[in-house]
Design a protein around this motif. Sequence first.
Motif, mmCIF file in Angstrom:
data_model
loop_
_atom_site.group_PDB
_atom_site.id
_atom_site.type_symbol
_atom_site.label_atom_id
_atom_site.label_comp_id
_atom_site.label_asym_id
_atom_site.label_seq_id
_atom_site.Cartn_x
_atom_site.Cartn_y
_atom_site.Cartn_z
ATOM 1 N N ASP A 117 2.193 15.376 8.333
ATOM 2 C CA ASP A 117 1.222 16.247 8.987
ATOM 3 C C ASP A 117 0.259 15.499 9.904
ATOM 4 O O ASP A 117 -0.123 16.004 10.954
ATOM 5 N N ILE A 118 -0.172 14.311 9.476
ATOM 6 C CA ILE A 118 -1.163 13.548 10.238
ATOM 7 C C ILE A 118 -0.768 12.073 10.250
ATOM 8 O O ILE A 118 -0.048 11.604 9.375
ATOM 9 N N ASP A 119 -1.269 11.340 11.244
ATOM 10 C CA ASP A 119 -1.013 9.905 11.331
ATOM 11 C C ASP A 119 -2.163 9.166 10.650
ATOM 12 O O ASP A 119 -3.086 8.685 11.310
ATOM 13 N N TYR A 120 -2.119 9.120 9.319
ATOM 14 C CA TYR A 120 -3.177 8.487 8.530
ATOM 15 C C TYR A 120 -2.532 7.922 7.260
ATOM 16 O O TYR A 120 -2.680 8.480 6.172
ATOM 17 N N PRO A 121 -1.740 6.826 7.411
ATOM 18 C CA PRO A 121 -1.019 6.285 6.258
ATOM 19 C C PRO A 121 -1.957 5.775 5.162
ATOM 20 O O PRO A 121 -3.087 5.380 5.431
ATOM 21 N N MET A 122 -1.443 5.789 3.942
ATOM 22 C CA MET A 122 -2.184 5.347 2.759
ATOM 23 C C MET A 122 -1.425 4.192 2.105
ATOM 24 O O MET A 122 -0.199 4.253 1.968
ATOM 25 N N TYR A 123 -2.175 3.175 1.716
ATOM 26 C CA TYR A 123 -1.638 2.031 0.991
ATOM 27 C C TYR A 123 -2.450 1.911 -0.291
ATOM 28 O O TYR A 123 -3.668 1.828 -0.247
ATOM 29 N N LEU A 124 -1.768 1.903 -1.434
ATOM 30 C CA LEU A 124 -2.456 1.894 -2.716
ATOM 31 C C LEU A 124 -1.847 0.840 -3.623
ATOM 32 O O LEU A 124 -0.630 0.805 -3.801
ATOM 33 N N ASP A 125 -2.690 -0.034 -4.184
ATOM 34 C CA ASP A 125 -2.266 -0.993 -5.203
ATOM 35 C C ASP A 125 -2.613 -0.403 -6.557
ATOM 36 O O ASP A 125 -3.776 -0.079 -6.806
ATOM 37 N N ALA A 126 -1.600 -0.268 -7.431
ATOM 38 C CA ALA A 126 -1.823 0.442 -8.685
ATOM 39 C C ALA A 126 -0.971 -0.140 -9.810
ATOM 40 O O ALA A 126 0.154 -0.558 -9.583
ATOM 41 N N PRO A 127 -1.511 -0.132 -11.033
ATOM 42 C CA PRO A 127 -0.686 -0.464 -12.189
ATOM 43 C C PRO A 127 0.194 0.748 -12.515
ATOM 44 O O PRO A 127 -0.285 1.882 -12.578
ATOM 45 N N VAL A 161 -0.935 4.262 -14.238
ATOM 46 C CA VAL A 161 -1.791 4.200 -15.420
ATOM 47 C C VAL A 161 -3.042 5.016 -15.107
ATOM 48 O O VAL A 161 -3.835 4.646 -14.250
ATOM 49 N N GLY A 162 -3.212 6.138 -15.800
ATOM 50 C CA GLY A 162 -4.233 7.113 -15.457
ATOM 51 C C GLY A 162 -5.662 6.663 -15.623
ATOM 52 O O GLY A 162 -6.544 7.131 -14.931
ATOM 53 N N LYS A 163 -5.931 5.758 -16.537
ATOM 54 C CA LYS A 163 -7.311 5.342 -16.785
ATOM 55 C C LYS A 163 -7.767 4.229 -15.850
ATOM 56 O O LYS A 163 -8.932 3.871 -15.833
ATOM 57 N N ALA A 164 -6.855 3.678 -15.091
ATOM 58 C CA ALA A 164 -7.185 2.554 -14.220
ATOM 59 C C ALA A 164 -7.908 3.033 -12.965
ATOM 60 O O ALA A 164 -7.705 4.147 -12.499
ATOM 61 N N MET A 165 -8.756 2.174 -12.423
ATOM 62 C CA MET A 165 -9.335 2.420 -11.109
ATOM 63 C C MET A 165 -8.498 1.602 -10.135
ATOM 64 O O MET A 165 -8.247 0.431 -10.361
ATOM 65 N N MET A 166 -8.031 2.229 -9.077
ATOM 66 C CA MET A 166 -7.129 1.580 -8.146
ATOM 67 C C MET A 166 -7.781 1.410 -6.786
ATOM 68 O O MET A 166 -8.661 2.194 -6.430
ATOM 69 N N CYS A 167 -7.341 0.426 -6.051
ATOM 70 C CA CYS A 167 -7.887 0.146 -4.723
ATOM 71 C C CYS A 167 -6.799 0.313 -3.674
ATOM 72 O O CYS A 167 -5.629 0.052 -3.931
ATOM 73 N N GLY A 168 -7.227 0.733 -2.504
ATOM 74 C CA GLY A 168 -6.288 0.879 -1.403
ATOM 75 C C GLY A 168 -7.040 1.038 -0.110
ATOM 76 O O GLY A 168 -8.244 0.808 -0.035
ATOM 77 N N PHE A 169 -6.301 1.441 0.910
ATOM 78 C CA PHE A 169 -6.930 1.733 2.191
ATOM 79 C C PHE A 169 -6.067 2.729 2.946
ATOM 80 O O PHE A 169 -4.884 2.895 2.672
ATOM 81 N N MET A 170 -6.719 3.410 3.864
ATOM 82 C CA MET A 170 -6.026 4.281 4.800
ATOM 83 C C MET A 170 -6.319 3.740 6.190
ATOM 84 O O MET A 170 -7.333 3.078 6.398
ATOM 85 N N ARG A 171 -5.405 3.997 7.113
ATOM 86 C CA ARG A 171 -5.562 3.462 8.472
ATOM 87 C C ARG A 171 -5.494 4.614 9.463
ATOM 88 O O ARG A 171 -4.526 5.380 9.469
ATOM 89 N N ASN A 172 -6.517 4.732 10.305
ATOM 90 C CA ASN A 172 -6.514 5.838 11.260
ATOM 91 C C ASN A 172 -5.714 5.486 12.507
ATOM 92 O O ASN A 172 -5.203 4.374 12.644
ATOM 93 N N GLU A 173 -5.608 6.439 13.426
ATOM 94 C CA GLU A 173 -4.803 6.266 14.631
ATOM 95 C C GLU A 173 -5.245 5.080 15.476
ATOM 96 O O GLU A 173 -4.443 4.458 16.148
ATOM 97 N N GLY A 174 -6.539 4.758 15.444
ATOM 98 C CA GLY A 174 -7.054 3.628 16.207
ATOM 99 C C GLY A 174 -6.818 2.283 15.544
ATOM 100 O O GLY A 174 -7.175 1.250 16.089
ATOM 101 N N GLY A 175 -6.248 2.280 14.353
ATOM 102 C CA GLY A 175 -5.958 1.046 13.638
ATOM 103 C C GLY A 175 -7.066 0.584 12.711
ATOM 104 O O GLY A 175 -6.954 -0.458 12.084
ATOM 105 N N GLU A 176 -8.176 1.353 12.630
ATOM 106 C CA GLU A 176 -9.274 0.986 11.729
ATOM 107 C C GLU A 176 -8.855 1.202 10.283
ATOM 108 O O GLU A 176 -8.239 2.208 9.949
ATOM 109 N N LEU A 177 -9.231 0.239 9.434
ATOM 110 C CA LEU A 177 -8.923 0.344 8.005
ATOM 111 C C LEU A 177 -10.094 0.968 7.267
ATOM 112 O O LEU A 177 -11.245 0.612 7.511
ATOM 113 N N HIS A 178 -9.792 1.879 6.368
ATOM 114 C CA HIS A 178 -10.806 2.552 5.566
ATOM 115 C C HIS A 178 -10.496 2.301 4.089
ATOM 116 O O HIS A 178 -9.671 3.004 3.497
ATOM 117 N N PRO A 179 -11.131 1.280 3.488
ATOM 118 C CA PRO A 179 -10.863 0.975 2.075
ATOM 119 C C PRO A 179 -11.410 2.068 1.165
ATOM 120 O O PRO A 179 -12.390 2.739 1.489
#
Length: 136
Positions: free
Chosen positions: A14-24, A35-53
Amino acid sequence: MQTRYLRLVCRSRDIDYPMYLDAPVETAEGRSAIVGKAMMCGFMRNEGGELHPFVLRKDKPDPEATHLLGHVVDFGTDYVDPNVRYFHTNLPSKRIHKAEQFTVRMFDDGLHDYVDNIYDIQEVIDLVRQQPAEDL
């Protein structure tokens, strides 16, 4: 049961906003789940290439909120407006493997409402081995 640390590379049709997620991810006999109780980190990247952690965590129950999907993508305190700071997803409730679909609910300023975007897991990478995880 084995816990593996995986990177999920996800894209929306639908949109050009890929998601990258590191997760157990727990794997056992052909099943895999975050693993549902874990807090996970990732980022999304907008069309301009900016990363949004972001961090992905379980959402707080709110019986009056109709936009919740169980987990929240939190972009942090730099975003004062909660409609921009928080997205909602059901990814942790899904089986983890390539081509699995999940929803990311985002607020659309133009529509003044929440919009569901369907994402697909396109790649699963084993972070320890630094190679694709094909055996999920």
